[in-house]
Write a protein that holds these residues in place. Structure first.
Motif, PDB file in Angstrom:
ATOM      1  N   GLY A 108      58.348  65.661  76.102  1.00 29.16           N
ATOM      2  CA  GLY A 108      57.347  65.875  75.062  1.00 29.16           C
ATOM      3  C   GLY A 108      58.006  66.455  73.816  1.00 29.16           C
ATOM      4  O   GLY A 108      57.477  67.361  73.180  1.00 29.16           O
ATOM      5  N   ASN A 147      48.114  65.909  69.019  1.00 30.67           N
ATOM      6  CA  ASN A 147      46.930  65.037  68.972  1.00 30.67           C
ATOM      7  C   ASN A 147      47.321  63.635  68.517  1.00 30.67           C
ATOM      8  O   ASN A 147      46.835  62.633  69.044  1.00 30.67           O
ATOM      9  N   THR A 148      48.216  63.581  67.532  1.00 32.03           N
ATOM     10  CA  THR A 148      48.657  62.284  67.005  1.00 32.03           C
ATOM     11  C   THR A 148      49.285  61.437  68.118  1.00 32.03           C
ATOM     12  O   THR A 148      49.114  60.220  68.152  1.00 32.03           O
ATOM     13  N   ASP A 207      52.153  65.532  61.223  1.00 33.74           N
ATOM     14  CA  ASP A 207      52.851  66.086  60.049  1.00 33.74           C
ATOM     15  C   ASP A 207      53.926  67.081  60.474  1.00 33.74           C
ATOM     16  O   ASP A 207      54.993  67.149  59.860  1.00 33.74           O
TER      17      ASP A 207
HETATM   18  C1  TPW Z   1      61.745  70.292  69.660  1.00 34.38           C
HETATM   19  C2  TPW Z   1      56.332  72.151  70.362  1.00 34.38           C
HETATM   20  C3  TPW Z   1      54.572  70.342  70.526  1.00 34.38           C
HETATM   21  S1  TPW Z   1      53.614  69.345  69.569  1.00 34.38           S
HETATM   22  C4  TPW Z   1      54.193  70.011  68.131  1.00 34.38           C
HETATM   23  C5  TPW Z   1      55.127  70.994  68.387  1.00 34.38           C
HETATM   24  C6  TPW Z   1      55.834  71.730  67.310  1.00 34.38           C
HETATM   25  C7  TPW Z   1      53.716  69.516  66.791  1.00 34.38           C
HETATM   26  C8  TPW Z   1      52.253  69.141  66.771  1.00 34.38           C
HETATM   27  O1  TPW Z   1      51.802  69.016  65.460  1.00 34.38           O
HETATM   28  P1  TPW Z   1      51.737  67.613  64.747  1.00 34.38           P
HETATM   29  O2  TPW Z   1      50.617  66.885  65.595  1.00 34.38           O
HETATM   30  O3  TPW Z   1      52.991  66.869  64.953  1.00 34.38           O
HETATM   31  O4  TPW Z   1      51.326  67.825  63.352  1.00 34.38           O
HETATM   32  P2  TPW Z   1      49.019  67.090  65.541  1.00 34.38           P
HETATM   33  O5  TPW Z   1      48.482  65.738  65.377  1.00 34.38           O
HETATM   34  O6  TPW Z   1      48.556  67.697  66.833  1.00 34.38           O
HETATM   35  O7  TPW Z   1      48.703  67.986  64.373  1.00 34.38           O
HETATM   36  N1  TPW Z   1      59.914  71.880  69.206  1.00 34.38           N
HETATM   37  C9  TPW Z   1      60.337  70.761  69.848  1.00 34.38           C
HETATM   38  N2  TPW Z   1      59.530  70.059  70.635  1.00 34.38           N
HETATM   39  C10 TPW Z   1      58.261  70.493  70.840  1.00 34.38           C
HETATM   40  N3  TPW Z   1      57.502  69.777  71.664  1.00 34.38           N
HETATM   41  C11 TPW Z   1      57.765  71.647  70.177  1.00 34.38           C
HETATM   42  C12 TPW Z   1      58.650  72.308  69.369  1.00 34.38           C
HETATM   43  C13 TPW Z   1      55.346  71.188  69.782  1.00 34.38           C
END
Ligand code: TPW
Ligand code: ADP
Ligand code: MG
Length: 558
Positions: free
Chosen positions: A416, A392-393, A442
Motif C-alpha cells: 500500500g 480514497n483515490t 494529491d
Molecule cells: C511511503 C501513508 C497512506 S495513503 C496516503 C498516505 C500518505 C495518502 C492519501 O492521500 P491522497 O489520497 O493520496 O491524497 P485521498 O484520495 O485519500 O485524499 N508514506 C508511504 N506510503 C504510505 N502508504 C504512507 C506514507 C499513506
C-alpha cells in the motif's frame, strides 16, 4: 587486436556490464546521472526511487528483470525503497550501484559516499551479490538475472565497486567472460498428486470461489486461467492488479459481491495471491472459519502461512493451470446453483448502489462522480495502462474503473505504498509504448511528482489525473493542537497542479465538473502528449485511510 597498432582492444567494467545486459536481452537502464552506451536506452530520472519503481514495473510487465543503476550511498538508498517494494510484490528487478573503496568503507575511515551497501541491501532484497573482479561481471549479472526471475521473482542487489567498474581489460577476454543465461525462469511442474488433490477438493465444493492475484497476472497464463474458470463455472474475484486478467464485466466475476463471496465460500482456490492483510489473512469474520483452501503458488513456504491449505499446488502458475486443465475431464466440478443465484442477487444489489453513486452529480465533485467521468472515457480503450495510488483515490478507483485486459492496472500493491505513481507510469510507457493514465491522490502524487519533468523530457504519453481533495484522506481537518499551523493531513487545496506540467511544456488542465474532466482526459489521450489534469474534489468527500480505516492503531485513551 587492433590491426593498426597491433595492441589488444580494451574494454572496461562498465562496458562489460552493458555487454552482459545486451547479451541477455536487457536493453533499458533506469537511473540518475547515467553513462551512455550504444544499444542501451537510458532513461534518466530526477530521483532514484522513481527510477527503481520504473525498473520494477517493467520487470512485472515483461518477466525480465528491470535494471536500475545508481551511484553509491544516498543514491543506492533512494533506490533501495524501490528494490524492497519490488521484492515485497514479487517483481523481478536488479539494482546495480557503484560502491566506494571497501578498504576504507569497512574500517569506516570516511570515504566519499561511504556505506556498506551490500549488507544494507541484504535484508530487503531477495539476494545481494558483489562483483570483486572485472572478469566476474558476466557471471555476476547472470546470477542476478536468474535470482530475480526464477521461483518467486524479486529484487536483487548487485554491488559494483568503483575499481571494478573502471578496470581496464582485454576486450576479447572480457567478451569471453560474459554469460548468456539459458532458461532463466525454468518451468516448475506441479506434482500430479497435488493436481488430483486440488480437483478432488473442488469437486466436493458447494460454494467454490477462485481468487486471482498478481502472481497469476505475472505468469501470463490468462488464456488457460480463463479456460479453467469457464469450464468449471467457478466464480472468481481478482485482486487489484489481477483485474483485467479476465475482463471485469465477465459474467463469472464476483467482484461486485466481494465481501459476500469471501464470507460464504466453502472452498477457495488462490491462484498467485497470498493470504496477507489484503485478504484479511484468510481469517473470520471476513472468511468462513470452515472454508477449505486450495493454493497455487511457486513458493512452497507460502502454503499454510496464515491458514491451513488442504490442497497445496506448488509450481509455476502456467504449468499448474495447464495441468489442472489436462486432468479436469473426469471430475464433476459444479458450483451449487443456490450459490450462483445468491452471488447474482448480491451483485445486482451492489451494482445498483454503485450506479446511484455514479449518477449523482454533487458539486463539488466527489470521488465517484470524477471516477464515473474517467470510466466513461476509458471504457473502450483496453490498451491503456492505469496507474493508481492514494487512499480514497485508490480504493474507489479500484472499484469503479473496470479493466478489460491483463496487467494494465498497476497500483500501490502489497505494501500500500505511496510514491510508485510516476515511476510505474514511466516504466509502463517506456516498456510498452502505450498510453498511461495515472490516477493520483494529491498526497500520493507529491511523492514522485518531480518526475513530471522526466515524462515531458522523454515525451511520454502519460496523463496524470490528480484527485485534489486538499489533503491526505480529506482536506477539511482542523488543527486541534492549538497552533496556527494547518492540520497534519491538510494539503493546499488551491494548489494549481496543472501549472507544474506547463512549466515543462506539457498540457495542463483544470476540471471542476465531470464534463470538463471527460473532455480534458479525452483531449489529452487523443494528443498523445504529456498532460496533467487537476481535478477538484470535495475536501469533505473522503474517509480516513480510505477503505482500511479499521487497520489504524486504536487506543482507548484519546
Ligand atoms: C511511503 C501513508 C497512506 S495513503 C496516503 C498516505 C500518505 C495518502 C492519501 O492521500 P491522497 O489520497 O493520496 O491524497 P485521498 O484520495 O485519500 O485524499 N508514506 C508511504 N506510503 C504510505 N502508504 C504512507 C506514507 C499513506
Ligand atoms: P495479490 O497482491 O494480487 O494478492 P500477491 O503478491 O500477494 O498477490 O501474491 C502473488 C503470489 O504469486 C506470490 O506468493 C508469488 O510467490 C506468486 N507467484 C509469482 N509469480 C508466480 C509464478 N510465475 N507462478 C506461480 N506463482 C507465482
Ligand atoms: Mg487527497
Amino acid at each position: 587486436m587492433d590491426e593498426k597498432t597491433n595492441s589488444p582492444l580494451l574494454t572496461n567494467g562498465f562496458h562489460l556490464v552493458v555487454d552482459a545486459m545486451k547479451l541477455n536481452g536487457l536493453n533499458t537502464i533506469y537511473g540518475v546521472a547515467g553513462t551512455q552506451a550504444s544499444g542501451i536506452r537510458y532513461i534518466g530520472f530526477r530521483h532514484e526511487q522513481s527510477a527503481g519503481n520504473a525498473a520494477a514495473i517493467s520487470g512485472y510487465l515483461t518477466q525480465k528483470p528491470g535494471i536500475c543503476l545508481t551511484v553509491s550511498a544516498p543514491g543506492f538508498l533512494n533506490g533501495m525503497v524501490a528494490l524492497a517494494n519490488a521484492t515485497t510484490n514479487s517483481f523481478p528487478m536488479i539494482l546495480i550501484s557503484g560502491s566506494s573503496d571497501r578498504a576504507i568503507v569497512d574500517l569506516q575511515q570516511g570515504d566519499y559516499e561511504e556505506l556498506d551497501q551490500m549488507n544494507a541491501a541484504k535484508p530487503y532484497a531477495k539476494a545481494a551479490y558483489r562483483v570483486n573482479r572485472p572478469e566476474d561481471i558476466g557471471i555476476g549479472l547472470a546470477r542476478a538475472i536468474r535470482t530475480a526471475v526464477s521461483g518467486r521473482p524479486g529484487g536483487v542487489y548487485l554491488d559494483l565497486p568503483a575499481e571494478v567498474l573502471g578496470a581496464i581489460l582485454d576486450a576479447e577476454v572480457g567478451a569471453k567472460s560474459l554469460v548468456r543465461v539459458v532458461d532463466a525462469a525454468p518451468r516448475q511442474l506441479p506434482a500430479p498428486e497435488a493436481i488430483a488433490r486440488a480437483l478432488d477438493v473442488l469437486e466436493k465444493a458447494e460454494r467454490p470461489l477462485i481468487i486471482l492475484g498478481k502472481g497469476a497476472a505475472y505468469s501470463q497464463a490468462e488464456a488457460d486461467i480463463r479456460d479453467f474458470i469457464e469450464r468449471t463455472g467457478i466464480p472468481f474475484l481478482p485482486m487489484s492488479m489481477a483485474k483485467g486478467l479476465l475482463p471485469d464485466d465477465h459474467p463469472q466475476s464476483a467482484a461486485a459481491a466481494r465481501s459476500f463471496a469471501l464470507a460464504q465460500a466453502d472452498v477457495v482456490m488462490l491462484i498467485g495471491a497470498r493470504l496477507n492483510w489484503l485478504l484479511g489473512h484468510g481469517k473470520s469474520p471476513q472468511w468462513s472459519a470452515t472454508a477449505q483452501f486450495v493454493q497455487l503458488d511457486i513458493m512452497p513456504t507460502e502454503m499454510d502461512s496464515n491458514r491451513a491449505i488442504v490442497a497445496p499446488v506448488v509450481g509455476d502458475i502456467a504449468s499448474s493451470v495447464s495441468a489442472l486443465l489436462a486432468t479436469l475431464e473426469p471430475y464433476q466440478i459444479q458450483p451449487g446453483s443456490a450459490w450462483l443465484d445468491d452471488l447474482a442477487q448480491r451483485k445486482e444489489k451492489n451494482a445498483k448502489r454503485m450506479a446511484t453513486h455514479l449518477a449523482a452529480k454533487p458539486d463539488p465533485m466527489d470521488f465517484y462522480s470524477a471516477l464515473g467521468a474517467i470510466k466513461g472515457v476509458l471504457a473502450n480503450k483496453p490498451e491503456i495502462y492505469l496507474v493508481n495510488e492514494g487512499a480514497n483515490t485508490l480504493d474507489i478507483a479500484r472499484n469503479v474503473i473496470d479493466m478489460h485486459a491483463p496487467r494494465k492496472r498497476l497500483d500501490s500493491g502489497t505494501w500500500g505504498v505511496m510514491g510508485i505513481g510516476m515511476g510505474y507510469a514511466i516504466g509502463a510507457a517506456v516498456t510498452s509504448g502505450k498510453p498511461v493514465v495515472a490516477i493520483e491522490g494529491d498526497s500520493a502524487f507529491g511523492f514522485s511528482g518531480m518526475e513530471i519533468e522526466t515524462i515531458c523530457r522523454y515525451r511520454l504519453p502519460v496523463v496524470t489525473v490528480i484527485f485534489n481533495n486538499g489533503g491526505i484522506y480529506r482536506g477539511d481537518d482542523v488543527n486541534r493542537s492549538g497552533g496556527a499551523d494547518p492540520a497534519p493531513t491538510v494539503l493546499m487545496k488551491q494548489a494549481r497542479y496543472e501549472k507544474l506540467i506547463e512549466a515543462f511544456g506539457g498540457d495542463g488542465h483544470y476540471a471542476a465538473d465531470p464534463q470538463s474532466l471527460s473532455k480534458a482526459l479525452a483531449e489529452a489521450l487523443a494528443s498523445g502528449r504529456p498532460a496533467l489534469i487537476n481535478c477538484a474534489i470535495d475536501p469533505r468527500a473522503g474517509t480516513e485511510s480510505g477503505h482500511i480505516g479499521n487497520l489504524n492503531p486504536q487506543s482507548s485513551i484519546a
